[in-house]
Motif scaffolding. Structure first.
Motif, PDB file in Angstrom:
ATOM      1  N   GLY A  44       0.829  -1.216  -0.060  1.00  0.00           N
ATOM      2  CA  GLY A  44      -0.132  -0.064  -0.113  1.00  0.00           C
ATOM      3  C   GLY A  44       0.928   1.398   0.078  1.00  0.00           C
ATOM      4  O   GLY A  44       0.662   2.123  -0.973  1.00  0.00           O
ATOM      5  N   PRO A  45       1.586   1.337   0.940  1.00  0.00           N
ATOM      6  CA  PRO A  45       2.633   2.690   1.154  1.00  0.00           C
ATOM      7  C   PRO A  45       3.496   2.735  -0.181  1.00  0.00           C
ATOM      8  O   PRO A  45       3.476   3.840  -0.628  1.00  0.00           O
ATOM      9  CB  PRO A  45       3.493   2.365   2.230  1.00  0.00           C
ATOM     10  N   THR A  47       2.700   1.799  -3.252  1.00  0.00           N
ATOM     11  CA  THR A  47       2.100   1.944  -4.234  1.00  0.00           C
ATOM     12  C   THR A  47       1.593   3.549  -4.321  1.00  0.00           C
ATOM     13  O   THR A  47       1.817   4.412  -5.280  1.00  0.00           O
ATOM     14  CB  THR A  47       0.794   1.315  -4.179  1.00  0.00           C
ATOM     15  N   GLU A  48       1.306   3.944  -3.183  1.00  0.00           N
ATOM     16  CA  GLU A  48       1.023   5.529  -3.085  1.00  0.00           C
ATOM     17  C   GLU A  48       2.240   6.333  -3.231  1.00  0.00           C
ATOM     18  O   GLU A  48       2.130   7.281  -3.722  1.00  0.00           O
ATOM     19  CB  GLU A  48       0.537   5.743  -1.410  1.00  0.00           C
ATOM     20  N   ALA A  49       3.364   5.937  -2.803  1.00  0.00           N
ATOM     21  CA  ALA A  49       4.554   6.579  -2.938  1.00  0.00           C
ATOM     22  C   ALA A  49       4.969   6.847  -4.429  1.00  0.00           C
ATOM     23  O   ALA A  49       5.266   7.756  -4.925  1.00  0.00           O
ATOM     24  CB  ALA A  49       5.715   6.268  -2.178  1.00  0.00           C
ATOM     25  N   HIS A  51       2.886   6.439  -7.011  1.00  0.00           N
ATOM     26  CA  HIS A  51       1.880   7.224  -7.533  1.00  0.00           C
ATOM     27  C   HIS A  51       2.110   8.795  -7.443  1.00  0.00           C
ATOM     28  O   HIS A  51       2.122   9.625  -8.451  1.00  0.00           O
ATOM     29  CB  HIS A  51       0.404   6.841  -7.146  1.00  0.00           C
ATOM     30  N   ALA A  52       2.228   9.056  -6.235  1.00  0.00           N
ATOM     31  CA  ALA A  52       2.784  10.569  -5.802  1.00  0.00           C
ATOM     32  C   ALA A  52       4.132  10.956  -6.841  1.00  0.00           C
ATOM     33  O   ALA A  52       4.157  12.033  -7.143  1.00  0.00           O
ATOM     34  CB  ALA A  52       2.803  10.418  -4.351  1.00  0.00           C
TER      35      ALA A  52
END
Length: 201
Positions: A44-45, A47-49, A51-52
């Motif tokens: 999760g983290p 993927t978020e990182a 994407h950001a």
């Protein structure tokens, strides 16, 4: 031909990880397995990182560094000496010098080196913007922190010729950087010593 031991999604993950520098097929498989085992806390983290990073990271319009702001954090830092300009091949080299904390200067990322064999000429590098930064006269010293390779030294000689008509001192890193060595792989102590013992080019 070996049978596939996992689903296409996992195989795709391994293939993408294997494209990263320093990761071959075996290391990519180990990294993929680690991510799968720790998927609740890592996937999760991560993927978020990613994407950001994809959405927010931009190249600096002044020096060529990458950041989430333009101009970048280094170019915005008023504590840095604007009369010192460190020329590097890549962003990785810039980050290596920053880790060494040897000098509080500004940077200029070339985006590579001159390499006639690979078809890389002066127009393929950020050389015109380098001249634009030096021409007004605010830069007193250009430090050529390029790799000690044939292409790196060729590029350094070209830049020296390019800047010869301007009132700017041109230096290079001391020979503490080994021939054939790349800045990103050197330890901070070697980089700091090389920066402090820079010589006329």
């Amino acid at each position: 031909m070996a049978e596939r031991v996992s689903g296409p999604e996992i195989e795709r993950l391994i293939q993408l990880l294997a494209r990263l520098p320093g990761l071959g097929p075996r290391s990519a498989r180990r990294a993929a397995l680690h991510l799968i085992r720790k998927r609740e806390e890592l996937f999760g983290p991560l993927t978020e990182a990613m994407h950001a990073a994809r959405e927010k990271i931009v190249p600096c319009s002044i020096c060529g560094n990458v950041d989430t702001v333009d101009p970048c954090t280094i170019c915005r830092d008023e504590r840095r000496d604007p009369s010192l300009l460190v020329v590097v091949e890549t962003v990785a080299d810039l980050w290596a010098l920053e880790r060494a904390a040897a000098l509080s200067a500004r940077y200029h990322v070339l985006g590579g080196t001159l390499s006639p064999l690979d078809g890389v000429g002066p127009k393929d590098l950020n050389l015109a913007s380098l001249v634009e930064r030096v021409a007004p006269g605010g830069v007193k010293e250009v430090i050529l922190a390029v790799n000690a390779t044939v292409d790196g030294q060729t590029t350094a000689h070209y830049i020296t010729t390019l800047l010869a008509e301007y009132n700017v001192r041109t230096t290079r890193l001391a020979h503490g950087v080994p021939v054939g060595g790349e800045l990103d792989y050197l330890d901070e102590g070697t980089l700091a010593a090389a920066m402090h013992a820079r010589t006329e080019f």
